[in-house]
Write a protein that holds these residues in place. Structure first.
Motif, PDB file in Angstrom:
ATOM      1  N   THR A 133       4.639   3.332  10.228  1.00  0.00           N
ATOM      2  CA  THR A 133       5.541   4.134   9.399  1.00  0.00           C
ATOM      3  C   THR A 133       6.574   4.889  10.231  1.00  0.00           C
ATOM      4  O   THR A 133       7.270   5.762   9.723  1.00  0.00           O
ATOM      5  N   PRO A 145      -0.396   5.184  10.953  1.00  0.00           N
ATOM      6  CA  PRO A 145       0.820   5.923  11.316  1.00  0.00           C
ATOM      7  C   PRO A 145       1.805   5.105  12.152  1.00  0.00           C
ATOM      8  O   PRO A 145       3.018   5.275  12.031  1.00  0.00           O
ATOM      9  N   GLU A 169       0.824  -1.202   0.000  1.00  0.00           N
ATOM     10  CA  GLU A 169       0.000   0.000   0.000  1.00  0.00           C
ATOM     11  C   GLU A 169       0.864   1.260   0.000  1.00  0.00           C
ATOM     12  O   GLU A 169       2.036   1.237   0.396  1.00  0.00           O
ATOM     13  N   GLU A 170       0.277   2.360  -0.439  1.00  0.00           N
ATOM     14  CA  GLU A 170       0.971   3.636  -0.382  1.00  0.00           C
ATOM     15  C   GLU A 170       1.076   4.086   1.073  1.00  0.00           C
ATOM     16  O   GLU A 170       0.237   3.758   1.911  1.00  0.00           O
ATOM     17  N   MET A 171       2.112   4.865   1.353  1.00  0.00           N
ATOM     18  CA  MET A 171       2.370   5.323   2.724  1.00  0.00           C
ATOM     19  C   MET A 171       1.152   6.010   3.334  1.00  0.00           C
ATOM     20  O   MET A 171       0.812   5.797   4.491  1.00  0.00           O
ATOM     21  N   ARG A 172       0.478   6.826   2.550  1.00  0.00           N
ATOM     22  CA  ARG A 172      -0.645   7.607   3.091  1.00  0.00           C
ATOM     23  C   ARG A 172      -1.813   6.718   3.491  1.00  0.00           C
ATOM     24  O   ARG A 172      -2.705   7.163   4.229  1.00  0.00           O
ATOM     25  N   MET A 173      -1.841   5.470   3.006  1.00  0.00           N
ATOM     26  CA  MET A 173      -2.936   4.552   3.314  1.00  0.00           C
ATOM     27  C   MET A 173      -2.650   3.696   4.539  1.00  0.00           C
ATOM     28  O   MET A 173      -3.516   2.955   4.996  1.00  0.00           O
TER      29      MET A 173
END
Length: 376
Positions: free
Chosen positions: A369, A366, A359-363
């Motif tokens: 990450t 927190p 998945e993309e980081m923004r998805m």
């Protein structure tokens, strides 16, 4: 508690990687990449050093990159402040029966037997495919038991290897007996091996099951029923005629299975009953509020049961070895609801965590990450 973590992993001709070096943070590493980039291969390599086999359940020859003959896995790790360099070299060969493989192990540059290397780096893997432990075949459930016990008991690893070797030979003898080429006297040596090592396997599995049912700290109540097939001379004699018809050995730990019963709704105030475990320990359970999660549980409840088993694996390894396992999380967060995610997050403290995601980081939540980011 002994703290352990991996600093660096070097892969050569392993799966899709011709050459790949990965640096890990001692606390938390997130590996990002699209599907097919080899994220799972990295976790597989670490797990292979822990248990001596692939969690994909395939032959190790498939780990060797196409066109190559040898795959190399080298991990630089720290266990209780001591540096350890653990290596596995998988050699693929071809014969008339197809591809075969052998593995050479090294510890700090010195060639070692498998039992002296497997389990130095301890790990617990969380994968979407783990649902098969609940809903899958008995062999998948036995693989889970083996994955746990191999990391805490070199004796178990030896017994398992010897049992499988004896079973293979004995099954060949059964076919030869059916054709009149051997007699029952030819079974004596292999029967003795099966009984000896089968008994140890059963006792070690029962010990882990007892821990599951009495010592696991988890927010949901659950119990495991261990359906074990006892290996003994009496049972081999009892099934002597049937095994010739079937063409294989019909009793022993290679026929074991397990089932998980979990509290799927609010407690019903069921009557508490007492039963004896394999170890002869009395346990109290309420039968009315525990149900077989593979039959009656929703998909979410089945995932909760998997989490319970994995948390149990983590706690058992720590209790038996006083060493913190590495947590390997293979793209699992898209499969979990918020409650189950929080259960996973609660395990992050005091463990090295290596995660993958497509998945993309923004998805992503927190929490995952926060550490080192590796892009493939």
């Amino acid at each position: 508690m002994l703290v352990s973590y991996i600093d660096k992993l070097q892969l050569t001709d392993f799966r899709s990687f011709a050459q790949q070096d990965i640096i890990f943070d001692s606390k938390q590493t997130l590996i990002l990449g699209q599907n097919g980039r080899g994220k799972t291969n990295i976790l597989e390599a670490i797990s292979l050093l822990s248990i001596g086999k692939s969690f994909r359940g395939k032959t190790l020859s498939e780990c060797v990159r196409m066109g190559a003959q040898v795959a190399h896995i080298v991990a630089q790790s720290v266990v209780d402040s001591e540096e350890e360099k653990i290596s596995a070299h998988i050699v693929a060969t071809q014969n008339n029966l197809g591809q075969r493989s052998s593995v050479r192990y090294e510890r700090n540059g010195v060639k070692k037997q498998k039992k002296s290397v497997v389990g130095i780096i301890k790990s617990v893997v969380f994968r979407p495919e783990d649902l098969e432990i609940i809903t899958g075949s008995p062999s998948t459930k036995r693989d889970f038991l083996d994955e746990v016990l191999i990391q805490v008991s070199p004796v178990y690893l030896t017994a398992l290897r010897e049992y499988e070797r004896a079973l293979k030979h004995r099954n060949k003898l059964i076919l030869q007996l059916r054709d009149g080429l051997v007699t029952r006297r030819d079974f004596f040596f292999w029967d003795e091996l099966l009984v000896k090592h089968g008994d140890l396997i059963t006792r070690e599995r029962a010990r882990f099951i007892h821990f599951l049912n009495t010592a696991v700290v988890f927010p949901v109540k659950a119990q495991v029923t261990y359906d074990h097939s006892i290996m003994s001379e009496e049972r081999l004699h009892q099934y002597a005629t049937a095994e010739v018809a079937a063409g294989r050995t019909l009793v022993g730990p290679h026929k074991d299975s397990l089932s998980v019963r979990m509290q799927l709704s609010s407690p019903l105030g069921g009557e508490e009953v007492e039963r004896s475990t394999t170890e002869g320990v009395k346990e109290i359970e309420s039968q009315q509020d525990l149900q077989d999660v593979s039959l009656y549980g929703s998909r979410g409840q089945q995932r909760m049961a998997v989490l319970w088993l994995k948390v149990a694996q983590l706690q058992f390894i720590e209790a038996q070895t006083k060493q913190t396992p590495i947590l390997l999380l293979d793209d699992i967060f898209s499969e979990l609801d918020e409650h189950n995610r929080e259960l996973i997050f609660s395990l992050f403290d005091n463990h090295q965590v290596i995660m993958t995601s497509a998945e993309e980081m923004r998805m992503l939540p927190p929490k995952i990450t926060d550490g080192l980011l590796v892009n493939l």
